[in-house]
Motif scaffolding. Structure first.
Motif, PDB file in Angstrom:
ATOM      1  N   LEU A   9       0.944  -1.064  -0.143  1.00 53.08           N
ATOM      2  CA  LEU A   9       0.043   0.178   0.016  1.00 53.08           C
ATOM      3  C   LEU A   9       0.909   1.324   0.125  1.00 53.08           C
ATOM      4  O   LEU A   9       1.925   1.283   0.990  1.00 53.08           O
ATOM      5  CB  LEU A   9      -0.876   0.053   1.298  1.00 53.08           C
ATOM      6  CG  LEU A   9      -1.888   1.171   1.360  1.00 53.08           C
ATOM      7  CD1 LEU A   9      -3.228   0.735   0.177  1.00 53.08           C
ATOM      8  CD2 LEU A   9      -2.738   0.835   2.808  1.00 53.08           C
ATOM      9  N   ILE A  10       0.862   2.183  -1.141  1.00 45.62           N
ATOM     10  CA  ILE A  10       1.536   3.275  -1.007  1.00 45.62           C
ATOM     11  C   ILE A  10       0.760   4.652  -0.844  1.00 45.62           C
ATOM     12  O   ILE A  10       1.552   5.629  -1.072  1.00 45.62           O
ATOM     13  CB  ILE A  10       2.418   3.287  -2.328  1.00 45.62           C
ATOM     14  CG1 ILE A  10       1.534   3.361  -3.650  1.00 45.62           C
ATOM     15  CG2 ILE A  10       3.254   2.207  -2.526  1.00 45.62           C
ATOM     16  CD1 ILE A  10       2.050   3.497  -4.980  1.00 45.62           C
ATOM     17  N   ARG A  11      -0.351   4.397  -0.718  1.00 46.74           N
ATOM     18  CA  ARG A  11      -1.392   5.587  -0.306  1.00 46.74           C
ATOM     19  C   ARG A  11      -2.082   5.331   0.501  1.00 46.74           C
ATOM     20  O   ARG A  11      -2.603   4.134   0.763  1.00 46.74           O
ATOM     21  CB  ARG A  11      -1.903   5.924  -1.757  1.00 46.74           C
ATOM     22  CG  ARG A  11      -2.975   6.896  -1.963  1.00 46.74           C
ATOM     23  CD  ARG A  11      -3.144   7.152  -3.446  1.00 46.74           C
ATOM     24  NE  ARG A  11      -4.180   8.432  -3.733  1.00 46.74           N
ATOM     25  CZ  ARG A  11      -4.508   8.242  -4.823  1.00 46.74           C
ATOM     26  NH1 ARG A  11      -4.064   7.896  -6.048  1.00 46.74           N
ATOM     27  NH2 ARG A  11      -5.614   9.103  -5.093  1.00 46.74           N
ATOM     28  N   ASP A  12      -2.714   6.518   1.248  1.00 43.48           N
ATOM     29  CA  ASP A  12      -3.621   6.370   2.288  1.00 43.48           C
ATOM     30  C   ASP A  12      -4.864   5.795   1.457  1.00 43.48           C
ATOM     31  O   ASP A  12      -5.530   6.227   0.416  1.00 43.48           O
ATOM     32  CB  ASP A  12      -3.861   7.588   3.139  1.00 43.48           C
ATOM     33  CG  ASP A  12      -2.980   7.941   3.806  1.00 43.48           C
ATOM     34  OD1 ASP A  12      -2.123   7.112   4.440  1.00 43.48           O
ATOM     35  OD2 ASP A  12      -3.002   9.231   4.334  1.00 43.48           O
ATOM     36  N   LEU A  13      -5.566   4.592   2.336  1.00 47.39           N
ATOM     37  CA  LEU A  13      -6.747   4.107   1.829  1.00 47.39           C
ATOM     38  C   LEU A  13      -8.038   4.446   2.788  1.00 47.39           C
ATOM     39  O   LEU A  13      -7.834   3.951   3.804  1.00 47.39           O
ATOM     40  CB  LEU A  13      -6.578   2.613   1.747  1.00 47.39           C
ATOM     41  CG  LEU A  13      -7.691   1.865   1.267  1.00 47.39           C
ATOM     42  CD1 LEU A  13      -8.310   2.114  -0.042  1.00 47.39           C
ATOM     43  CD2 LEU A  13      -7.251   0.195   1.320  1.00 47.39           C
ATOM     44  N   VAL A  14      -8.755   5.382   2.555  1.00 43.90           N
ATOM     45  CA  VAL A  14     -10.010   5.704   3.397  1.00 43.90           C
ATOM     46  C   VAL A  14     -11.207   4.557   3.022  1.00 43.90           C
ATOM     47  O   VAL A  14     -11.655   4.738   1.773  1.00 43.90           O
ATOM     48  CB  VAL A  14     -10.351   7.160   3.223  1.00 43.90           C
ATOM     49  CG1 VAL A  14     -11.497   7.624   4.076  1.00 43.90           C
ATOM     50  CG2 VAL A  14      -9.092   7.892   3.462  1.00 43.90           C
ATOM     51  N   ILE A  15     -11.740   4.112   3.963  1.00 46.05           N
ATOM     52  CA  ILE A  15     -12.627   3.163   3.921  1.00 46.05           C
ATOM     53  C   ILE A  15     -13.920   3.734   4.594  1.00 46.05           C
ATOM     54  O   ILE A  15     -14.072   3.702   5.847  1.00 46.05           O
ATOM     55  CB  ILE A  15     -12.401   1.908   4.526  1.00 46.05           C
ATOM     56  CG1 ILE A  15     -11.050   1.391   3.792  1.00 46.05           C
ATOM     57  CG2 ILE A  15     -13.511   0.759   4.343  1.00 46.05           C
ATOM     58  CD1 ILE A  15     -10.580  -0.145   4.193  1.00 46.05           C
ATOM     59  N   ASP A  16     -14.615   4.547   3.917  1.00 45.54           N
ATOM     60  CA  ASP A  16     -15.958   5.124   4.398  1.00 45.54           C
ATOM     61  C   ASP A  16     -17.277   4.152   4.258  1.00 45.54           C
ATOM     62  O   ASP A  16     -18.362   4.650   4.866  1.00 45.54           O
ATOM     63  CB  ASP A  16     -16.143   6.462   3.810  1.00 45.54           C
ATOM     64  CG  ASP A  16     -16.006   6.557   2.612  1.00 45.54           C
ATOM     65  OD1 ASP A  16     -15.893   5.583   1.700  1.00 45.54           O
ATOM     66  OD2 ASP A  16     -16.137   7.719   1.952  1.00 45.54           O
ATOM     67  N   ASN A  17     -16.985   3.113   3.540  1.00 46.22           N
ATOM     68  CA  ASN A  17     -18.102   2.082   3.428  1.00 46.22           C
ATOM     69  C   ASN A  17     -17.639   1.060   3.064  1.00 46.22           C
ATOM     70  O   ASN A  17     -16.428   0.925   2.546  1.00 46.22           O
ATOM     71  CB  ASN A  17     -19.251   2.782   2.517  1.00 46.22           C
ATOM     72  CG  ASN A  17     -18.718   3.097   1.261  1.00 46.22           C
ATOM     73  OD1 ASN A  17     -17.884   2.329   0.509  1.00 46.22           O
ATOM     74  ND2 ASN A  17     -19.555   3.958   0.473  1.00 46.22           N
ATOM     75  N   ILE A 130      12.361  -1.735  -1.796  1.00 45.37           N
ATOM     76  CA  ILE A 130      11.814  -0.514  -1.552  1.00 45.37           C
ATOM     77  C   ILE A 130      12.541  -0.309  -0.186  1.00 45.37           C
ATOM     78  O   ILE A 130      11.911  -0.917   1.033  1.00 45.37           O
ATOM     79  CB  ILE A 130      10.316  -0.463  -1.382  1.00 45.37           C
ATOM     80  CG1 ILE A 130       9.922  -0.501  -2.856  1.00 45.37           C
ATOM     81  CG2 ILE A 130       9.927   0.872  -0.851  1.00 45.37           C
ATOM     82  CD1 ILE A 130       8.192  -0.639  -2.851  1.00 45.37           C
ATOM     83  N   ASP A 131      13.628   0.535   0.126  1.00 46.15           N
ATOM     84  CA  ASP A 131      14.248   0.840   1.299  1.00 46.15           C
ATOM     85  C   ASP A 131      13.296   1.924   2.076  1.00 46.15           C
ATOM     86  O   ASP A 131      13.350   1.864   3.420  1.00 46.15           O
ATOM     87  CB  ASP A 131      15.538   1.241   1.175  1.00 46.15           C
ATOM     88  CG  ASP A 131      16.462   0.211   0.439  1.00 46.15           C
ATOM     89  OD1 ASP A 131      16.138  -0.697   0.440  1.00 46.15           O
ATOM     90  OD2 ASP A 131      17.042   0.776  -0.543  1.00 46.15           O
ATOM     91  N   GLN A 132      12.679   2.833   1.494  1.00 42.00           N
ATOM     92  CA  GLN A 132      12.123   3.818   2.368  1.00 42.00           C
ATOM     93  C   GLN A 132      10.577   4.167   1.705  1.00 42.00           C
ATOM     94  O   GLN A 132      10.492   4.304   0.432  1.00 42.00           O
ATOM     95  CB  GLN A 132      12.837   5.162   2.301  1.00 42.00           C
ATOM     96  CG  GLN A 132      14.166   5.169   2.856  1.00 42.00           C
ATOM     97  CD  GLN A 132      14.869   6.539   2.450  1.00 42.00           C
ATOM     98  OE1 GLN A 132      14.267   7.532   2.117  1.00 42.00           O
ATOM     99  NE2 GLN A 132      16.025   6.539   2.767  1.00 42.00           N
ATOM    100  N   VAL A 133       9.711   4.092   2.545  1.00 48.36           N
ATOM    101  CA  VAL A 133       8.314   4.316   2.065  1.00 48.36           C
ATOM    102  C   VAL A 133       8.141   5.903   1.767  1.00 48.36           C
ATOM    103  O   VAL A 133       7.122   6.108   0.993  1.00 48.36           O
ATOM    104  CB  VAL A 133       7.368   3.900   3.063  1.00 48.36           C
ATOM    105  CG1 VAL A 133       7.310   2.434   3.264  1.00 48.36           C
ATOM    106  CG2 VAL A 133       7.206   4.332   4.521  1.00 48.36           C
ATOM    107  N   ASP A 134       9.010   6.572   1.949  1.00 52.58           N
ATOM    108  CA  ASP A 134       8.777   7.974   1.740  1.00 52.58           C
ATOM    109  C   ASP A 134       9.518   8.672   0.592  1.00 52.58           C
ATOM    110  O   ASP A 134       9.755   9.758   0.503  1.00 52.58           O
ATOM    111  CB  ASP A 134       8.962   9.031   3.000  1.00 52.58           C
ATOM    112  CG  ASP A 134      10.323   9.010   3.512  1.00 52.58           C
ATOM    113  OD1 ASP A 134      11.353   7.909   3.098  1.00 52.58           O
ATOM    114  OD2 ASP A 134      10.718   9.934   4.457  1.00 52.58           O
TER     115      ASP A 134
END
Length: 191
Positions: A9-17, A130-134
């Motif tokens: 996962l490389i991006r925020d995943l918003v679960i609103d439903n 992938i050494d750094q997630v940022d």
């Protein structure tokens, strides 16, 4: 919620439903997943969307109901799946995501919505590790994708150096660099 172990996962995943993530493209009616599920679940209609999207929200009561339905002839559900696939190993196959999503949609269970969150299914072609997630490369990919999938058959592509190039990413963008990757035929050569 279940995530495939080969995803990142490389991006925020918003679960609103609660939702099913649908991938681009449809499965043909003779696809091995659909053929197996038609036999296993005896459902006349299947959605031909692709639900193999690396993550899924399962609801326990529905999953238990589905498993009970698949447990026919005093056999465990997995034995029935293997028995069906054994009839035609090249023409039949199984995906828990496809099975569950189609069952829910056919029986209108769970109140699921359909969403289309982009997943790049060839992450292993562009990242050896992938050494750094940022890091900036991941941030640039995250502008367009929620996840990277790393398949065991993917090898680092020679094209990865173009995607890793900061100047090219700034001028063309990740999405255009990936379009070039596909249009030039490099995508097929990397298989």
């Amino acid at each position: 919620m279940s995530f495939d172990a080969d995803c990142f996962l490389i991006r925020d995943l918003v679960i609103d439903n609660i939702f099913f993530n649908v991938l681009d493209g449809n499965l043909p009616s003779n696809h091995p997943y659909i053929a197996t599920n038609k036999i296993l679940l005896e459902l006349p209609n299947f959605h031909h969307m692709q639900f193999m999207s690396e993550f899924m929200i399962f609801q326990s009561p529905i999953l238990k109901e589905l498993i009970a339905r698949m447990e026919q002839n005093k056999h465990n559900f997995f034995e029935n799946i293997l028995r069906i696939i054994g009839q035609d190993p090249l023409g039949l196959s199984f995906s828990e995501f496809e099975c569950y999503a189609n069952y829910c949609l056919a029986h209108q269970k769970g109140g699921y919505h359909l969403r289309q969150l982009p997943v790049l299914r060839i992450g292993g072609r562009f990242f050896e590790s992938i050494d750094q997630v940022d890091n900036q490369v991941l941030k640039d990919f995250a502008k367009h994708y929620y996840m990277l999938q790393f398949n065991h058959w993917d090898k680092l592509s020679p094209y990865a150096k173009w995607i890793q190039n900061k100047t090219l990413r700034k001028i063309l963008g990740v999405k255009n660099l990936l379009r070039i990757y596909h249009k030039t035929g490099q995508y097929k050569r990397d298989f």
